[in-house]
Design an enzyme around this catalytic site. Structure first.
Site, PDB file in Angstrom:
ATOM      1  N   HIS A 268       0.876  -1.188   0.000  1.00 23.49           N
ATOM      2  CA  HIS A 268       0.000   0.000   0.000  1.00 23.49           C
ATOM      3  C   HIS A 268       0.910   1.235   0.000  1.00 23.49           C
ATOM      4  O   HIS A 268       1.758   1.368  -0.887  1.00 23.49           O
ATOM      5  CB  HIS A 268      -0.926  -0.111   1.215  1.00 23.49           C
ATOM      6  CG  HIS A 268      -2.043   0.883   1.291  1.00 23.49           C
ATOM      7  ND1 HIS A 268      -2.443   1.651   0.232  1.00 23.49           N
ATOM      8  CD2 HIS A 268      -2.859   1.243   2.323  1.00 23.49           C
ATOM      9  CE1 HIS A 268      -3.449   2.429   0.607  1.00 23.49           C
ATOM     10  NE2 HIS A 268      -3.718   2.205   1.879  1.00 23.49           N
ATOM     11  N   HIS A 307      -2.387  -2.065  -9.577  1.00 22.10           N
ATOM     12  CA  HIS A 307      -3.380  -1.490  -8.673  1.00 22.10           C
ATOM     13  C   HIS A 307      -4.613  -2.366  -8.693  1.00 22.10           C
ATOM     14  O   HIS A 307      -4.974  -2.894  -9.748  1.00 22.10           O
ATOM     15  CB  HIS A 307      -3.734  -0.057  -9.115  1.00 22.10           C
ATOM     16  CG  HIS A 307      -4.346   0.746  -8.035  1.00 22.10           C
ATOM     17  ND1 HIS A 307      -5.674   0.672  -7.726  1.00 22.10           N
ATOM     18  CD2 HIS A 307      -3.797   1.606  -7.137  1.00 22.10           C
ATOM     19  CE1 HIS A 307      -5.930   1.468  -6.713  1.00 22.10           C
ATOM     20  NE2 HIS A 307      -4.800   2.045  -6.326  1.00 22.10           N
ATOM     21  N   ASP A 363       2.641   5.751  -6.515  1.00 22.50           N
ATOM     22  CA  ASP A 363       3.893   5.618  -5.763  1.00 22.50           C
ATOM     23  C   ASP A 363       5.119   5.502  -6.656  1.00 22.50           C
ATOM     24  O   ASP A 363       6.250   5.589  -6.170  1.00 22.50           O
ATOM     25  CB  ASP A 363       3.825   4.384  -4.854  1.00 22.50           C
ATOM     26  CG  ASP A 363       2.893   4.608  -3.686  1.00 22.50           C
ATOM     27  OD1 ASP A 363       2.827   5.752  -3.230  1.00 22.50           O
ATOM     28  OD2 ASP A 363       2.233   3.647  -3.253  1.00 22.50           O
TER      29      ASP A 363
HETATM   30  N1  ACO Z   1       4.825  -6.596 -10.416  1.00 24.58           N
HETATM   31  C1  ACO Z   1       4.709  -7.796 -11.044  1.00 24.58           C
HETATM   32  N2  ACO Z   1       3.560  -8.493 -11.120  1.00 24.58           N
HETATM   33  C2  ACO Z   1       2.472  -7.932 -10.545  1.00 24.58           C
HETATM   34  C3  ACO Z   1       2.512  -6.693  -9.887  1.00 24.58           C
HETATM   35  C4  ACO Z   1       3.747  -6.013  -9.840  1.00 24.58           C
HETATM   36  N3  ACO Z   1       3.846  -4.839  -9.231  1.00 24.58           N
HETATM   37  N4  ACO Z   1       1.280  -6.408  -9.408  1.00 24.58           N
HETATM   38  C5  ACO Z   1       0.504  -7.423  -9.749  1.00 24.58           C
HETATM   39  N5  ACO Z   1       1.211  -8.364 -10.437  1.00 24.58           N
HETATM   40  C6  ACO Z   1       0.718  -9.598 -11.043  1.00 24.58           C
HETATM   41  C7  ACO Z   1       0.407 -10.625  -9.965  1.00 24.58           C
HETATM   42  O1  ACO Z   1       1.523 -11.452  -9.685  1.00 24.58           O
HETATM   43  C8  ACO Z   1      -0.715 -11.395 -10.631  1.00 24.58           C
HETATM   44  O2  ACO Z   1      -0.166 -12.224 -11.628  1.00 24.58           O
HETATM   45  P1  ACO Z   1      -0.791 -13.697 -11.893  1.00 24.58           P
HETATM   46  O3  ACO Z   1      -2.171 -13.442 -12.435  1.00 24.58           O
HETATM   47  O4  ACO Z   1       0.127 -14.343 -12.856  1.00 24.58           O
HETATM   48  O5  ACO Z   1      -0.804 -14.387 -10.560  1.00 24.58           O
HETATM   49  C9  ACO Z   1      -1.504 -10.315 -11.375  1.00 24.58           C
HETATM   50  O6  ACO Z   1      -0.526  -9.299 -11.650  1.00 24.58           O
HETATM   51  C10 ACO Z   1      -2.645  -9.722 -10.583  1.00 24.58           C
HETATM   52  O7  ACO Z   1      -2.120  -9.196  -9.375  1.00 24.58           O
HETATM   53  P2  ACO Z   1      -2.811  -9.285  -7.960  1.00 24.58           P
HETATM   54  O8  ACO Z   1      -1.748  -9.422  -6.922  1.00 24.58           O
HETATM   55  O9  ACO Z   1      -3.891 -10.341  -7.980  1.00 24.58           O
HETATM   56  O10 ACO Z   1      -3.512  -7.878  -7.887  1.00 24.58           O
HETATM   57  P3  ACO Z   1      -4.073  -7.179  -6.584  1.00 24.58           P
HETATM   58  O11 ACO Z   1      -5.180  -6.325  -7.031  1.00 24.58           O
HETATM   59  O12 ACO Z   1      -4.374  -8.174  -5.527  1.00 24.58           O
HETATM   60  O13 ACO Z   1      -2.839  -6.308  -6.062  1.00 24.58           O
HETATM   61  C11 ACO Z   1      -1.329  -4.540  -5.736  1.00 24.58           C
HETATM   62  C12 ACO Z   1      -2.702  -4.964  -6.286  1.00 24.58           C
HETATM   63  C13 ACO Z   1      -1.207  -4.987  -4.273  1.00 24.58           C
HETATM   64  C14 ACO Z   1      -1.213  -3.030  -5.781  1.00 24.58           C
HETATM   65  C15 ACO Z   1      -0.226  -5.198  -6.596  1.00 24.58           C
HETATM   66  O14 ACO Z   1      -0.334  -4.750  -7.922  1.00 24.58           O
HETATM   67  C16 ACO Z   1       1.181  -4.929  -6.053  1.00 24.58           C
HETATM   68  O15 ACO Z   1       1.615  -5.637  -5.135  1.00 24.58           O
HETATM   69  N6  ACO Z   1       1.896  -3.882  -6.591  1.00 24.58           N
HETATM   70  C17 ACO Z   1       3.213  -3.532  -6.088  1.00 24.58           C
HETATM   71  C18 ACO Z   1       3.091  -2.723  -4.804  1.00 24.58           C
HETATM   72  C19 ACO Z   1       2.566  -1.331  -5.043  1.00 24.58           C
HETATM   73  O16 ACO Z   1       3.040  -0.610  -5.907  1.00 24.58           O
HETATM   74  N7  ACO Z   1       1.592  -0.932  -4.198  1.00 24.58           N
HETATM   75  C20 ACO Z   1       1.026   0.403  -4.245  1.00 24.58           C
HETATM   76  C21 ACO Z   1      -0.379   0.381  -4.747  1.00 24.58           C
HETATM   77  S1  ACO Z   1      -1.022   2.009  -4.842  1.00 24.58           S
HETATM   78  C22 ACO Z   1      -1.342   2.416  -3.268  1.00 24.58           C
HETATM   79  O17 ACO Z   1      -1.671   1.634  -2.431  1.00 24.58           O
HETATM   80  C23 ACO Z   1      -1.189   3.761  -2.875  1.00 24.58           C
END
Ligand code: ACO
Length: 425
Positions: A268, A307, A363
């Protein structure tokens, strides 16, 4: 005429049900009537991580994640960032309308007169180790304010709530600045009521021996814009924590501390700090391709990408990128920007990211600006928490005033052992 209803046939009993649809949702409680007999509890929904569940009705923030749209109370984020100050937007988020000139004058004066911390709170802060993480200090100190303002527990009293809202918005920058000065061993700087919200914050951060610290107006405005972008984002993890904790009628200082805790996580608000660490690990533009290869192999995530809601470019990231250029005109270009731009370019062309609709989020670029302004990465999430306090408070107040809301208490699907007797051996 099209009926706004869902017909359900239960194959177990062959009974049919008609469930009303409002605003594209059905009420989970309407499913409870679907049961196999008198001793059946009734149907529930199972939705880990709230992937498809609306937990409230809200009139604060609108997001269309497919189109990349973000609006506060109907106003596009781009217009608010261009035309308003952070405190104007805070007023809008909390009260539903942009303030008139006299309203804004009163509002700014009231927030300004709540920036001081009780001296005991300052002593409390002094007890932290020199290397304590600023987010831990922020969350704990906000929680400690609950002991300074015990009347804040009367959360159903409108006037009590209104006062705590002003206190929290006023004091968050002061606590944030104190955590920073503490980590450097610098003396604390008291708030200066002659300055604007962000100028005062910069003054409390950077002032040394000079009688007055003149904040650079471009940097103060850039920070103001960043604060506007971070002010609310509907039912994100920390807003949900604020609503959940607040639903027990805990006081707002303790509820905000819970929201800070949720924000601190790397998935987050903690992501902005992680982005800078990631750019350090990558080191140079030439290493980007290999790094992306490791991300695709599942070794780690690309921080600042992806996201839950946005499946298109995060509109805030676009404005942050624009603000970065303005800040660099003052501070000089942060060399990390080149790595970030290359990372974005390669990722956005790559099938892995295209297929999963992964775009830079807010971010991704904010840390690069904060670093150019002189902040250490550990402060980045604190810089997020200051403006997000406004959104948390608006969400909290909306929840408390919503007659449909009760203490937040989800159900579970029990998967443990069936009843059994203790047999002592
Ligand atoms: N890098 C690589 N792969 C990713 C990323 C990433 N940053 N984010 C998602 N994925 C992939 C997942 O591994 C998944 O792949 P799969 O289908 O092969 O298993 C797919 O994309 C879907 O991702 P989920 O984790 O199911 O998406 P979710 O909605 O649960 O997560 C989140 C969203 C937590 C923001 C995620 O994208 C992440 O961890 N990003 C990196 C951390 C980040 O930047 N957080 C800030 C968010 S903005 C904020 O809170 C202010």
């Amino acid at each position: 005429m099209q009926r706004e209803a869902l017909s359900i046939l239960d194959q177990r009993t062959h009974a049919t049900y008609e469930i009303p649809i409002h605003n594209g949702t059905i009420r989970a409680m309407d499913l409870r009537q679907i049961a196999t007999g008198h001793d059946d509890f009734g149907l529930m929904t199972y939705d880990p991580a709230f992937m498809n569940t609306a937990s409230c009705q809200s009139s604060i923030t609108f997001i269309d994640g497919e189109k990349g749209i973000l609006r506060y109370r109907g106003y596009p984020i781009e217009q608010l960032a261009e035309k308003c100050t952070f405190l104007e937007v805070a007023y809008l988020i909390l009260f539903g309308e942009l303030p008139t000139e006299p309203q804004l004058k009163d509002w700014v004066a009231e927030i300004t007169h709540h920036t001081m911390l009780h001296e005991t709170t300052k002593k409390f802060l002094e007890g932290f180790r020199y290397d304590a993480h600023p987010m831990g200090m922020l969350a704990s100190t906000v929680a400690a304010l609950s002991t300074v303002y015990p009347e804040s527990r009367h959360v159903l009293d409108h006037n009590v709530r209104a006062l705590q809202i002003k206190r929290l918005i006023g004091k968050m920058p002061t606590i944030a600045a104190y955590t920073y000065r503490h980590s450097l061993g610098y003396p604390y700087v008291y708030p200066n009521n002659d300055l604007s919200y962000t100028e005062n914050f910069l003054n409390m951060l950077w002032k040394m021996v000079e009688p007055k610290y003149p904040a650079n107006p471009f940097l103060a405005r850039a920070l103001d814009i960043l604060f506007i972008l971070h002010a609310d984002h509907e039912q994100n993890c920390s807003a949900n924590a604020m609503r959940a904790v607040g639903s027990s009628q805990a006081d707002p200082f303790l509820s905000i501390a819970a929201a800070c805790a949720a924000l601190s996580g790397p998935l987050h608000g903690g992501a902005n700090e992680e982005v800078l660490k990631m750019l350090d690990v990558i080191g140079s533009k030439d290493n980007v391709s290999a790094y992306v290869g490791k991300v695709k192999a599942g070794e780690f995530k690309l921080m600042g990408f992806g996201h839950r809601i946005y499946k298109n470019y995060d509109p805030r990231a676009r404005i942050v990128k624009w603000a970065a250029d303005k800040v660099f005109e003052v501070t000089g270009r942060n060399p990390k920007l080149d790595i970030a731009l290359e990372l974005e370019r390669i990722a956005l062309e790559d099938e892995y990211f295209i297929k999963r609709k992964l775009y830079p989020n807010v971010d991704f670029y904010s840390g690069i600006i904060y670093q150019a302004m002189g902040f250490k990465p550990e402060m980045f999430t604190v810089l997020f928490a200051i403006p997000r306090t406004v959104g948390w408070l608006a969400q909290w107040q909306e929840m408390l005033c919503d007659a449909e809301q009760k203490i937040a208490r989800p159900r579970q699907v029990y998967t443990g052992p069936a009843a059994r007797d203790v047999v002592l051996t």
